[in-house]
Design a protein around this motif. Structure first.
Motif, PDB file in Angstrom:
ATOM      1  N   ARG A 240      -6.299  11.615   3.625  1.00 15.34           N
ATOM      2  CA  ARG A 240      -5.323  11.360   4.684  1.00 15.34           C
ATOM      3  C   ARG A 240      -5.296  12.522   5.673  1.00 15.34           C
ATOM      4  NH1 ARG A 240       0.879   9.444   3.878  1.00 15.34           N
ATOM      5  NH2 ARG A 240      -0.169   7.867   2.648  1.00 15.34           N
TER       6      ARG A 240
ATOM      7  N   ASN B 235      -1.669   6.285   7.599  1.00 18.00           N
ATOM      8  CA  ASN B 235      -0.501   6.476   6.732  1.00 18.00           C
ATOM      9  C   ASN B 235      -0.310   5.301   5.787  1.00 18.00           C
ATOM     10  OD1 ASN B 235       0.247   8.972   7.615  1.00 18.00           O
ATOM     11  ND2 ASN B 235       1.730   8.223   9.110  1.00 18.00           N
ATOM     12  N   ASP B 236      -0.662   4.089   6.259  1.00 18.89           N
ATOM     13  CA  ASP B 236      -0.489   2.904   5.427  1.00 18.89           C
ATOM     14  C   ASP B 236      -1.538   2.817   4.326  1.00 18.89           C
ATOM     15  OD1 ASP B 236       1.720   1.972   6.641  1.00 18.89           O
ATOM     16  OD2 ASP B 236       0.770   0.328   7.721  1.00 18.89           O
ATOM     17  N   TYR B 237      -2.793   3.150   4.663  1.00 17.07           N
ATOM     18  CA  TYR B 237      -3.873   2.784   3.753  1.00 17.07           C
ATOM     19  C   TYR B 237      -4.605   3.945   3.102  1.00 17.07           C
ATOM     20  CZ  TYR B 237      -3.109  -1.929   5.320  1.00 17.07           C
ATOM     21  OH  TYR B 237      -2.530  -3.134   5.579  1.00 17.07           O
TER      22      TYR B 237
ATOM     23  N   ARG C 279       6.428  -3.614  10.489  1.00 16.30           N
ATOM     24  CA  ARG C 279       5.490  -4.051  11.522  1.00 16.30           C
ATOM     25  C   ARG C 279       5.807  -5.465  11.999  1.00 16.30           C
ATOM     26  NH1 ARG C 279       4.523   0.191  10.426  1.00 16.30           N
ATOM     27  NH2 ARG C 279       2.813   1.221   9.390  1.00 16.30           N
TER      28      ARG C 279
ATOM     29  N   TRP D 200      11.164   2.345  10.298  1.00 14.11           N
ATOM     30  CA  TRP D 200      10.055   2.439  11.261  1.00 14.11           C
ATOM     31  C   TRP D 200       8.746   1.997  10.646  1.00 14.11           C
ATOM     32  CZ3 TRP D 200      12.895   2.424  15.126  1.00 14.11           C
ATOM     33  CH2 TRP D 200      14.045   3.193  15.206  1.00 14.11           C
ATOM     34  N   ARG D 201       8.692   1.821   9.324  1.00 11.71           N
ATOM     35  CA  ARG D 201       7.478   1.312   8.686  1.00 11.71           C
ATOM     36  C   ARG D 201       7.285  -0.171   8.963  1.00 11.71           C
ATOM     37  NH1 ARG D 201       3.698   4.533   7.484  1.00 11.71           N
ATOM     38  NH2 ARG D 201       3.465   4.752   5.243  1.00 11.71           N
TER      39      ARG D 201
ATOM     40  N   GLU E 142       8.879   9.667  13.506  1.00  8.70           N
ATOM     41  CA  GLU E 142       8.694   8.225  13.301  1.00  8.70           C
ATOM     42  C   GLU E 142       9.470   7.431  14.332  1.00  8.70           C
ATOM     43  OE1 GLU E 142       6.595   6.607  11.292  1.00  8.70           O
ATOM     44  OE2 GLU E 142       5.868   8.614  10.784  1.00  8.70           O
ATOM     45  N   LYS E 143      10.713   7.845  14.586  1.00  7.64           N
ATOM     46  CA  LYS E 143      11.552   7.112  15.539  1.00  7.64           C
ATOM     47  C   LYS E 143      10.965   7.204  16.944  1.00  7.64           C
ATOM     48  CE  LYS E 143      15.871   8.107  17.617  1.00  7.64           C
ATOM     49  NZ  LYS E 143      17.210   8.669  17.460  1.00  7.64           N
TER      50      LYS E 143
ATOM     51  N   ASN F 159      12.571  13.700  14.687  1.00 10.10           N
ATOM     52  CA  ASN F 159      12.226  12.498  13.928  1.00 10.10           C
ATOM     53  C   ASN F 159      11.039  11.816  14.602  1.00 10.10           C
ATOM     54  OD1 ASN F 159      12.074  10.033  12.643  1.00 10.10           O
ATOM     55  ND2 ASN F 159      14.275   9.893  12.390  1.00 10.10           N
TER      56      ASN F 159
ATOM     57  N   ASN G  24      16.664   6.036   8.840  1.00 13.78           N
ATOM     58  CA  ASN G  24      15.952   6.629   9.970  1.00 13.78           C
ATOM     59  C   ASN G  24      15.014   7.699   9.436  1.00 13.78           C
ATOM     60  OD1 ASN G  24      15.126   7.532  12.439  1.00 13.78           O
ATOM     61  ND2 ASN G  24      17.034   8.579  12.949  1.00 13.78           N
ATOM     62  N   ASP G  25      14.111   7.285   8.564  1.00 12.65           N
ATOM     63  CA  ASP G  25      13.282   8.217   7.805  1.00 12.65           C
ATOM     64  C   ASP G  25      11.835   7.803   7.982  1.00 12.65           C
ATOM     65  OD1 ASP G  25      13.331  10.281   5.434  1.00 12.65           O
ATOM     66  OD2 ASP G  25      11.955   8.694   4.829  1.00 12.65           O
ATOM     67  N   LYS G  26      10.933   8.698   7.591  1.00  9.02           N
ATOM     68  CA  LYS G  26       9.503   8.367   7.653  1.00  9.02           C
ATOM     69  C   LYS G  26       9.206   7.088   6.874  1.00  9.02           C
ATOM     70  CE  LYS G  26       5.026  10.615   7.185  1.00  9.02           C
ATOM     71  NZ  LYS G  26       4.278   9.874   6.181  1.00  9.02           N
TER      72      LYS G  26
ATOM     73  N   TRP H  47       7.744   5.232  17.263  1.00 13.27           N
ATOM     74  CA  TRP H  47       8.022   3.796  17.359  1.00 13.27           C
ATOM     75  C   TRP H  47       8.452   3.432  18.773  1.00 13.27           C
ATOM     76  CZ3 TRP H  47      12.208   0.583  18.379  1.00 13.27           C
ATOM     77  CH2 TRP H  47      12.118  -0.740  17.916  1.00 13.27           C
TER      78      TRP H  47
ATOM     79  N   THR I 114       0.815  -1.215   0.000  1.00 14.69           N
ATOM     80  CA  THR I 114       0.000   0.000   0.000  1.00 14.69           C
ATOM     81  C   THR I 114       0.844   1.259   0.000  1.00 14.69           C
ATOM     82  OG1 THR I 114      -0.111  -0.143   2.401  1.00 14.69           O
ATOM     83  CG2 THR I 114      -1.950  -1.068   1.166  1.00 14.69           C
ATOM     84  N   ASP I 115       2.125   1.154   0.340  1.00 15.81           N
ATOM     85  CA  ASP I 115       2.962   2.350   0.406  1.00 15.81           C
ATOM     86  C   ASP I 115       4.234   2.129  -0.411  1.00 15.81           C
ATOM     87  OD1 ASP I 115       4.379   4.565   0.993  1.00 15.81           O
ATOM     88  OD2 ASP I 115       4.766   4.071   3.077  1.00 15.81           O
TER      89      ASP I 115
ATOM     90  N   HIS J 168      -4.447   6.733   0.702  1.00 15.48           N
ATOM     91  CA  HIS J 168      -3.507   7.213  -0.309  1.00 15.48           C
ATOM     92  C   HIS J 168      -3.759   8.645  -0.726  1.00 15.48           C
ATOM     93  CE1 HIS J 168      -1.963   3.223  -0.664  1.00 15.48           C
ATOM     94  NE2 HIS J 168      -3.175   2.761  -0.814  1.00 15.48           N
TER      95      HIS J 168
ATOM     96  N   THR K 264      -0.793   5.455  12.183  1.00 12.73           N
ATOM     97  CA  THR K 264       0.007   4.542  11.377  1.00 12.73           C
ATOM     98  C   THR K 264      -0.844   3.859  10.321  1.00 12.73           C
ATOM     99  OG1 THR K 264       1.324   4.148  13.347  1.00 12.73           O
ATOM    100  CG2 THR K 264       1.618   2.626  11.535  1.00 12.73           C
TER     101      THR K 264
END
Lengths: 259, 150
Positions: free
Chosen positions: B106, B97-99, A221, A218-219, B24-25, B22, A212-214, B28, A179-180, B101, B94
């Motif tokens: 979004r 962001n995944d689904y 799972r 970290w994507r 995302e980091k 950051n 270490n990016d969006k 997480w 999906t991405d 588009h 999350t």
């Protein structure tokens, strides 16, 4: 005579390899004719020693020459013929028919997440773009007279990720990648891991910054689809987890080795 | 022979655009740390409310009033509220962001998640810290029986 068989030896009768009929249902797509892919089934007479790739060859050479797929070495080294076989990403040249349930049809389709071009062929450009983005080459400032020395333990550290053949089975097995398309993908991370944990390489920090990016590590799972898909048995999910650890701890040297 | 004859690569490396934080980091990392806390907080919450004492039958207004009379449960519920809501909201972010588009869709979904999380956090915190089972100016007959009679 250079034959290895001793002359005069009694010719032992070789039992005939049993043959059987398998049904392959292949997802076909011809961009010149079709607007949507469709499933087409083929019945072929095959032997227990044959692989899915042999069945595809038989269809292409004897039944329908328009069937398109990639293959080069046909022995699991070049990484050209990754495809979805019964819903799992496999190399057609490493999947024996006898290991599949041949009482049922075998579903074969192109790997997912990359643009479909024709039948089992996808556009691999985005895949190789993200591979290039992690700079998969040795970065070293030293200019030794001979080779750069490395201990057995240091070599062992990244041995697993040197096995990658860039077949895209891991990347295209990942639900996040489906999906991405911006996600770097597993093959890129695996090949970054190969250099990040190489004691001779000096570019670890550069690659860790990139991942270490969006759309980086970290994507992930940890669904383990990639570890299941890898035809070389690389522990892909573990490699990604080690890269995450290296980013969190600031340096690959601080990542403890899980055995 | 040395390796000095190898020319430099044609293009030099351009570092990725640096963001200030950051997210995302840290997101997480937050999911893992808050997850550890939530295991204790949620199961403690469930045990005290549903299993200990008379079990689920003892939950009523007086039970809640009793809990919020002690600072321990005020702190416990505050931590539970903030950890759980942000953990859940980050998970939803999350998934979006995944689904999702389309850029507009979004943005709408992410904004909705952010707004609802902030509203719930403010409301929940307000309730925990301003809860008074026996308000002074309440109409007669509306107060629960355990309140002191004036």
């Amino acid at each position: 005579m250079s034959t290895a068989i001793a002359e005069g030896a009694p010719a032992t009768p070789i039992a005939e390899v049993p043959s059987f009929t398998v049904t392959l249902i292949i997802r076909r797509f011809d961009p010149d004719v079709d607007t949507e892919p469709h499933w087409q089934d083929f019945d072929v007479e095959m032997h227990g020693t044959d692989r899915v790739l042999d069945a595809l060859h038989k269809i292409k050479w004897e039944i329908d020459g328009s069937l398109s797929f990639r293959r080069s070495c046909a022995h699991g080294v070049c990484g050209s013929d990754a495809m979805r076989i019964n819903g799992r990403n496999r190399l057609a040249c490493k999947t024996l028919l006898k290991d599949l349930d041949i009482t049922k049809p075998i579903y074969v389709e192109a790997i997912k997440g990359l643009p479909l071009e024709k039948d089992l062929i996808v556009d691999m450009d985005p895949f190789f773009e993200s591979f290039k983005a992690v700079q998969p080459f040795l970065m070293a400032s030293s200019k030794p007279e001979k080779e750069r020395l490395q201990s057995v333990v240091q070599r062992e550290r990244f041995d697993d990720t040197t096995k990658c053949i860039l077949c895209a089975a891991c990347t295209s097995s990942c639900p996040v990648f489906w999906t991405d398309g911006q996600y770097f993908g597993h093959a890129a991370i695996v090949n970054a891991h190969r250099f990040i944990f190489d004691s001779r390489d000096e570019g670890a920090q550069v690659r860790l910054d990139i991942l270490n990016d969006k759309e980086g590590v970290w994507r992930c799972r940890t669904t383990f689809n990639c570890t299941d898909a890898c035809p070389r048995g690389i522990e892909v999910t573990k490699a990604i987890a080690e890269v995450k650890q290296a980013i969190l701890k600031g340096s690959p040297e601080r990542v403890s080795i899980a055995l | 022979m040395t390796t000095e004859t190898i020319p430099a690569p044609r293009s030099s490396y351009a570092p990725p655009k640096k963001r200030r934080v950051n997210w995302e980091k840290w997101g997480w990392l937050y999911m893992r740390i808050s997850g550890l806390f939530l295991v204790v907080l949620i199961f403690g919450h469930l045990f005290v409310n549903l299993a200990s004492g008379a079990g689920v039958r003892e939950i009523d207004f007086a039970f809640i009033a009793g809990k919020y009379a002690t600072p321990f449960w005020i702190v416990w519920d505050t931590l539970l509220l903030w950890f759980a809501l942000i953990h859940g909201a980050n998970g939803m972010r999350t998934i979006v962001n995944d689904y999702a588009h389309r850029v507009v869709l979004r943005r709408v979904l992410l904004t909705a998640i952010l707004v609802s999380t902030v509203v719930l956090l403010v409301l929940g915190t307000l309730v925990i810290y301003t809860f008074d089972p026996c308000p002074a100016n309440a109409a007669a007959g509306t107060l629960p029986t355990f309140c002191p009679v004036k």
